[in-house]
Structures are given as structure tokens and as C-alpha cells.
Write a protein that holds these residues in place. Structure first.
Motif, mmCIF file in Angstrom:
data_model
loop_
_atom_site.group_PDB
_atom_site.id
_atom_site.type_symbol
_atom_site.label_atom_id
_atom_site.label_comp_id
_atom_site.label_asym_id
_atom_site.label_seq_id
_atom_site.Cartn_x
_atom_site.Cartn_y
_atom_site.Cartn_z
ATOM 1 N N GLU A 8 23.268 -20.969 -35.368
ATOM 2 C CA GLU A 8 22.986 -19.675 -34.744
ATOM 3 C C GLU A 8 23.460 -19.616 -33.298
ATOM 4 N N GLN A 9 23.311 -20.716 -32.573
ATOM 5 C CA GLN A 9 23.610 -20.715 -31.139
ATOM 6 C C GLN A 9 25.061 -21.050 -30.810
ATOM 7 N N ARG A 10 25.801 -21.600 -31.771
ATOM 8 C CA ARG A 10 27.198 -21.901 -31.495
ATOM 9 C C ARG A 10 27.993 -20.612 -31.304
ATOM 10 N N ARG A 11 28.626 -20.498 -30.170
ATOM 11 C CA ARG A 11 29.459 -19.330 -29.855
ATOM 12 C C ARG A 11 30.760 -19.805 -29.229
ATOM 13 N N ALA A 12 31.770 -18.957 -29.224
ATOM 14 C CA ALA A 12 33.044 -19.278 -28.585
ATOM 15 C C ALA A 12 32.935 -18.980 -27.103
ATOM 16 N N VAL A 13 32.641 -20.012 -26.337
ATOM 17 C CA VAL A 13 32.453 -19.875 -24.885
ATOM 18 C C VAL A 13 33.805 -20.000 -24.188
ATOM 19 N N LYS A 14 34.082 -19.076 -23.274
ATOM 20 C CA LYS A 14 35.398 -19.018 -22.625
ATOM 21 C C LYS A 14 35.429 -19.634 -21.232
ATOM 22 N N HIS A 15 34.269 -19.757 -20.579
ATOM 23 C CA HIS A 15 34.238 -20.275 -19.209
ATOM 24 C C HIS A 15 33.249 -21.430 -19.111
ATOM 25 N N TYR A 16 33.706 -22.539 -18.519
ATOM 26 C CA TYR A 16 32.928 -23.774 -18.475
ATOM 27 C C TYR A 16 32.713 -24.252 -17.051
ATOM 28 N N GLN A 17 31.669 -25.039 -16.889
ATOM 29 C CA GLN A 17 31.436 -25.691 -15.600
ATOM 30 C C GLN A 17 32.565 -26.689 -15.374
ATOM 31 N N ALA A 18 33.369 -26.422 -14.375
ATOM 32 C CA ALA A 18 34.551 -27.246 -14.118
ATOM 33 C C ALA A 18 34.153 -28.583 -13.503
ATOM 34 N N ASN A 19 35.057 -29.529 -13.613
ATOM 35 C CA ASN A 19 34.898 -30.853 -12.996
ATOM 36 C C ASN A 19 33.682 -31.611 -13.516
ATOM 37 N N THR A 20 33.326 -31.372 -14.759
ATOM 38 C CA THR A 20 32.256 -32.157 -15.394
ATOM 39 C C THR A 20 32.865 -33.025 -16.475
ATOM 40 N N LYS A 21 32.252 -34.146 -16.735
ATOM 41 C CA LYS A 21 32.737 -35.076 -17.741
ATOM 42 C C LYS A 21 31.686 -35.246 -18.828
ATOM 43 N N MET A 22 32.133 -35.526 -20.018
ATOM 44 C CA MET A 22 31.223 -35.854 -21.103
ATOM 45 C C MET A 22 30.942 -37.354 -21.041
ATOM 46 N N PRO A 23 29.677 -37.753 -20.982
ATOM 47 C CA PRO A 23 29.370 -39.186 -20.986
ATOM 48 C C PRO A 23 29.934 -39.874 -22.229
ATOM 49 N N GLU A 24 30.302 -41.127 -22.073
ATOM 50 C CA GLU A 24 30.918 -41.865 -23.161
ATOM 51 C C GLU A 24 30.035 -41.894 -24.405
ATOM 52 N N ALA A 25 28.720 -42.025 -24.219
ATOM 53 C CA ALA A 25 27.815 -42.072 -25.373
ATOM 54 C C ALA A 25 27.876 -40.768 -26.158
ATOM 55 N N ASP A 26 27.953 -39.624 -25.451
ATOM 56 C CA ASP A 26 28.054 -38.334 -26.134
ATOM 57 C C ASP A 26 29.398 -38.208 -26.854
#
Length: 200
Positions: A8-26
Motif C-alpha cells: 500500500e505504501q510503496r509509491r514512485a518517489v521522484k525526489h530523495y534526500q541527497a548525499n545519503t548512503k544505504m548502510p551495508e547491512a540494508d
């Protein structure tokens, strides 16, 4: 997150918080989930190009006509398919099966795909579609937003990622934390418009 909440919550998001990284565990959790996606004959046609270089992101952004999510998202994948995977050491796909199962499936696989280029391509793209949805729902379950993308110059993207012969590009997928929420759903068709029973 409950799977129905993620859907239900998954949407096509067009703008993201820049300069963030996904942790390796994720990242590892995300990819582990994606690799469980089903494929016909277990062929696993998908090939993922994880784009980490800033310059390559900018090049791909230009090929995607300036769409911000290409450079802003924490992760960007070009989801491709090996159309010829059915005939590339197919014994790999049944390696853990009993010998009698292997002896049955390998000739079946060959007969199903050999000299049937449209079926080969269709199956590869279906596999990518399933993997893409798995990726986006897994991302949502991990607290990330995502955006599947087909709006780009395919020839240019193929050139940039050095797409091998026999491969096709299915889509790009951006993943990160939303800077701006997606627009409200534009208009979902009712079930009665999309479902028939037994025949049209």
C-alpha cells in the motif's frame, strides 16, 4: 513492516534526500531478498548494475533527461536481463535438484526456448519485472522509498553501462529516503474494470 502495508505504501518517489548512503547491512538484506525472486526454470535472467560513481550517475541522469532521482537517491540500479541465460550453462539452475529432475528439466528448458527469440525475451523481461517488484517491496520493508524508471535513452544507457551482447535493459530503479512525498494516487481502476472470470 507488514507485506500489505509495504504494498500500500510503496509509491514512485521522484525526489530523495541527497548525499545519503544505504548502510551495508540494508544493502545486503535488500539484495538477499531480490535473489529469492522466482524465475521460469530457475534461470535467474536478471543482471543488476549498481551505480555508485558520481560521474556515472550524472551521465545516466543526462540520459534520463535530467530526472533528479537518478543522482539524488541513495542507490541506483540498472536492471538488465541476459536473454541467452537459458542456454548459458543451464546445469547451474538445477544443480541442487535430484539427478532425475535434472534429466527431465534440462531437455524441457532447451525445447521451450530454443529458436524462440520472442519467448526468450518475454521470459527475461518477466523475470526482471518480478525482481523489480521484490526489490521495491523489500526496500519499503527496510524503510526506503523507490522509483521504477523507463524514461531514459536506452541506447545511451546501454553504452554507458557497457551492456553486453544478448542483454536487454528492463528499467532503472532508484532507492532512498524521500525528500518529497509522491503525489496522491492518480486514479486506480476498480477491480470490476480489470477482472473477468474464465474468459473476456
Amino acid at each position: 513492516m507488514d507485506i500489505f502495508q509495504a504494498i500500500e505504501q510503496r509509491r514512485a518517489v521522484k525526489h530523495y534526500q541527497a548525499n545519503t548512503k544505504m548502510p551495508e547491512a540494508d544493502y545486503q538484506a535488500l539484495m538477499s531478498a531480490v535473489l529469492l525472486s522466482p524465475t521460469s526454470y530457475n534461470i535467474q535472467h536478471w543482471r543488476f548494475v549498481r551505480v555508485t560513481e558520481v560521474e556515472q550517475r550524472e551521465n545516466l541522469k543526462a540520459a534520463a533527461w535530467g530526472q533528479a532521482q537518478v543522482s539524488e537517491a541513495a542507490e541506483l540500479f540498472v536492471l538488465c536481463a541476459d536473454v541467452d541465460a537459458w542456454n548459458d550453462r543451464p546445469e547451474r539452475y538445477v544443480a541442487n535438484s535430484p539427478k532425475e529432475t535434472q534429466d527431465m528439466l534440462l531437455p524441457m528448458m532447451y525445447g521451450f526456448y530454443n529458436k524462440k527469440e520472442q519467448i526468450q525475451r518475454d521470459e527475461a523481461m518477466r523475470s526482471c519485472g518480478i525482481a523489480a517488484q521484490t526489490m521495491m517491496l523489500a526496500a519499503k520493508g527496510l524503510g526506503y522509498d523507490s522509483c521504477p524508471m523507463v524514461g531514459f535513452d536506452r541506447e545511451k544507457v546501454a553504452e554507458l553501462i557497457q551492456l553486453p551482447k544478448g542483454h536487454v535493459i528492463a528499467m532503472m530503479i532508484a532507492i532512498g529516503h524521500a525528500e518529497k512525498a509522491a503525489y496522491p494516487r492518480a486514479g486506480q481502476l476498480p477491480l470490476s474494470d480489470v477482472l473477468v472470470e474464465n474468459h473476456f
